[in-house]
Design an enzyme around this catalytic site. Structure first.
Site, PDB file in Angstrom:
ATOM      1  N   ALA A   1      40.924  42.284  37.475  1.00  0.00           N
ATOM      2  CA  ALA A   1      40.115  42.500  36.277  1.00  0.00           C
ATOM      3  C   ALA A   1      40.948  42.431  35.004  1.00  0.00           C
ATOM      4  O   ALA A   1      40.458  41.996  33.967  1.00  0.00           O
ATOM      5  CB  ALA A   1      39.416  43.844  36.364  1.00  0.00           C
TER       6      ALA A   1
ATOM      7  N   ASN B   1      36.497  54.748  34.175  1.00  0.00           N
ATOM      8  CA  ASN B   1      37.316  55.007  35.358  1.00  0.00           C
ATOM      9  C   ASN B   1      37.836  56.443  35.418  1.00  0.00           C
ATOM     10  O   ASN B   1      38.105  56.970  36.495  1.00  0.00           O
ATOM     11  CB  ASN B   1      38.513  54.042  35.405  1.00  0.00           C
TER      12      ASN B   1
ATOM     13  N   GLN C   1      34.217  49.578  37.683  1.00  0.00           N
ATOM     14  CA  GLN C   1      33.890  50.796  38.426  1.00  0.00           C
ATOM     15  C   GLN C   1      32.457  50.814  38.954  1.00  0.00           C
ATOM     16  O   GLN C   1      32.093  51.717  39.711  1.00  0.00           O
ATOM     17  CB  GLN C   1      34.134  52.033  37.540  1.00  0.00           C
TER      18      GLN C   1
ATOM     19  N   ALA D   1      38.184  43.183  43.152  1.00  0.00           N
ATOM     20  CA  ALA D   1      37.820  43.463  44.549  1.00  0.00           C
ATOM     21  C   ALA D   1      38.318  44.820  45.040  1.00  0.00           C
ATOM     22  O   ALA D   1      37.679  45.449  45.877  1.00  0.00           O
ATOM     23  CB  ALA D   1      38.383  42.360  45.454  1.00  0.00           C
ATOM     24  N   HIS D   2      39.444  45.288  44.491  1.00  0.00           N
ATOM     25  CA  HIS D   2      40.061  46.467  45.128  1.00  0.00           C
ATOM     26  C   HIS D   2      39.403  47.801  44.766  1.00  0.00           C
ATOM     27  O   HIS D   2      39.845  48.851  45.227  1.00  0.00           O
ATOM     28  CB  HIS D   2      41.577  46.505  44.873  1.00  0.00           C
TER      29      HIS D   2
ATOM     30  N   THR E   1      46.586  27.720  42.038  1.00  0.00           N
ATOM     31  CA  THR E   1      45.984  27.572  43.368  1.00  0.00           C
ATOM     32  C   THR E   1      45.309  28.872  43.787  1.00  0.00           C
ATOM     33  O   THR E   1      45.901  29.939  43.691  1.00  0.00           O
ATOM     34  CB  THR E   1      47.077  27.208  44.403  1.00  0.00           C
TER      35      THR E   1
ATOM     36  N   CYS F   1      46.485  58.804  31.567  1.00  0.00           N
ATOM     37  CA  CYS F   1      45.696  57.586  31.446  1.00  0.00           C
ATOM     38  C   CYS F   1      45.686  56.834  32.776  1.00  0.00           C
ATOM     39  O   CYS F   1      44.685  56.401  33.285  1.00  0.00           O
ATOM     40  CB  CYS F   1      46.422  56.755  30.407  1.00  0.00           C
TER      41      CYS F   1
HETATM   42  N1  PLP Z   1      39.073  48.264  34.123  1.00  0.00           N
HETATM   43  C1  PLP Z   1      38.866  49.440  34.742  1.00  0.00           C
HETATM   44  C2  PLP Z   1      37.739  50.318  34.323  1.00  0.00           C
HETATM   45  C3  PLP Z   1      39.707  49.828  35.795  1.00  0.00           C
HETATM   46  O1  PLP Z   1      39.499  50.994  36.416  1.00  0.00           O
HETATM   47  C4  PLP Z   1      40.765  48.954  36.166  1.00  0.00           C
HETATM   48  C5  PLP Z   1      41.696  49.353  37.241  1.00  0.00           C
HETATM   49  O2  PLP Z   1      42.275  50.418  37.201  1.00  0.00           O
HETATM   50  C6  PLP Z   1      40.926  47.733  35.501  1.00  0.00           C
HETATM   51  C7  PLP Z   1      40.052  47.430  34.479  1.00  0.00           C
HETATM   52  C8  PLP Z   1      41.998  46.762  35.888  1.00  0.00           C
HETATM   53  O3  PLP Z   1      41.685  46.163  37.112  1.00  0.00           O
HETATM   54  P1  PLP Z   1      42.779  45.361  37.975  1.00  0.00           P
HETATM   55  O4  PLP Z   1      43.559  46.390  38.711  1.00  0.00           O
HETATM   56  O5  PLP Z   1      41.992  44.493  38.886  1.00  0.00           O
HETATM   57  O6  PLP Z   1      43.600  44.561  37.036  1.00  0.00           O
END
Ligand code: PLP
Length: 359
Positions: free
Chosen positions: A72, A139, A167, A184-185, A221, A303
């Site tokens: 993300a 989050n 989230q 995905a995680h 890729t 944070c």
């Molecule tokens: N946005 C939010 C609200 C998140 O909780 C996170 C991950 O902690 C991210 C963005 C970033 O995601 P990624 O770990 O896939 O870069």
């Protein structure tokens, strides 16, 4: 060990793991081709990517395109950096992937949140706002924003609407928007793969040049195994959305009883029930973490766990530094059991009593 840090990352779903292993091994150990090659093995790998793309898209609005990214953070960077130079209005509680990127690259305006953590869509916007970024659920405190209202507001002022749905994706219906970032995680899929959903007609410029993959927006890729894992996780989430939400709410109700003498941070009403950010006067949350090493949770004041950066989210909802340092976040999900919540509450509340006895 009891894992209560599902906002940071989720366990890998067995279905996602199986899908990944199938792609790593292949039926005869030959599943290693580049999905961008035009020979038969390459086309097979590409086909499995397209199946996963469909599965990921099912949980997103119609009328757009899924661009796979490395997560993300990358998706949000592509959206913010790639969408022009005008002013971005963003909520005071955005993840740093939005907040820091906007501050570094665009003229900006910070949107207030109230003490519940809600970002009111009726608030004043600068006249030259060209993008609005308000996440769907936070989050740290789990508060869910009135995203549909923000989408209407963005349309009224002619701004692009970016939603960080990390989230909420696969957990509650993802909102209408112009750009949506997911990963995905947080959905029981693998780390290192995410996506930016781009509404048809929204124009972005690529942020890294190369082979021109992903509609020339994200060169590099693709990883069929990671994407297959993402697709499988999305499919399971789509099938179990209601069941997962019910389970999460059940654990929430029990946790509310077990931690009844703690204060909840953020709205009790507008929230994802897998996030429980609570505080207790006088508590030293980082000491509590070291006293309860068998419970994986995070100190609400940071944070990101271990970052040392004070939480801009708890500050934005009006907490003092002392209150933030007395806050913890427990996050559960699909694989958390009621027994684990009971045991975690027993261990945490006993450690708190011990702290209070010595205070
Ligand atoms: N946005 C939010 C609200 C998140 O909780 C996170 C991950 O902690 C991210 C963005 C970033 O995601 P990624 O770990 O896939 O870069």
């Amino acid at each position: 060990m009891i894992y209560l840090d599902n906002q940071a990352s989720t366990p890998l779903a067995p279905e996602a793991r199986d899908a990944m292993l199938r792609h790593l091994d292949g039926p005869d150990g030959t599943n290693y081709a580049n999905p961008h090659s035009s020979h038969r093995m390459g086309r097979q790998a590409a086909a499995s990517i397209e199946v996963a793309r469909e599965r990921v898209a099912v949980l997103l609005p119609a009328g757009g395109q899924v661009i796979f990214t490395g997560g993300a953070t990358e998706a949000l960077n592509l959206a913010i950096r790639g969408s022009g130079e005008g002013k971005v209005a963003f909520s005071a509680i955005e993840h740093s992937a939005v907040g820091d990127t906007v501050r570094a690259t665009r003229p900006h305006h910070e949107l207030n949140v109230d003490q519940d953590g809600i970002c009111d869509p009726a608030q004043k916007l600068p006249a030259d706002t060209s993008m609005i970024a308000v996440m769907q659920a936070n989050n740290e405190i789990g508060v869910v924003q009135p995203s549909a209202d923000w989408d209407r507001r963005a349309k009224e002022v002619g701004a692009l609407h970016l939603v960080d749905a990390v989230q909420t994706y696969g957990k509650i219906q993802v909102t209408e928007a112009d750009l949506i970032a997911v990963t995905a995680h947080k959905l029981y899929g693998p780390k290192g793969i995410g996506a930016l959903w781009v509404r048809d007609g929204v124009r972005l410029t690529q942020q890294q040049s190369g082979g021109g993959q992903e509609a020339k927006l994200r060169s590099g890729t693709l990883s069929p195994a990671l994407i297959a894992g993402f697709g499988a996780a999305a499919q399971v989430a789509a099938d179990r959305m209601e069941e997962d939400a019910e389970h999460t709410k059940l654990l929430w109700s029990r946790a509310r009883e077990l931690f009844s003498d703690w204060e909840l941070n953020g709205s009790g009403e507008h929230r994802w029930h897998g996030n429980f950010n609570i505080r207790r006067e006088g508590l030293d949350a980082s000491r509590l973490m070291s006293e309860c090493r068998q419970i994986m949770f995070s100190a609400g004041s940071a944070c990101a766990s271990g970052s040392g950066r004070p939480s801009h989210v708890l500050k934005a909802i009006g907490l003092t530094d002392k209150q933030a340092k007395s806050s913890i976040r427990l996050g559960w999900g699909r694989y958390t059991t009621l027994d684990e919540i009971e045991e975690a509450a027993r261990v945490i509340n006993a450690a708190v009593k011990e702290q209070e006895a010595w205070a």
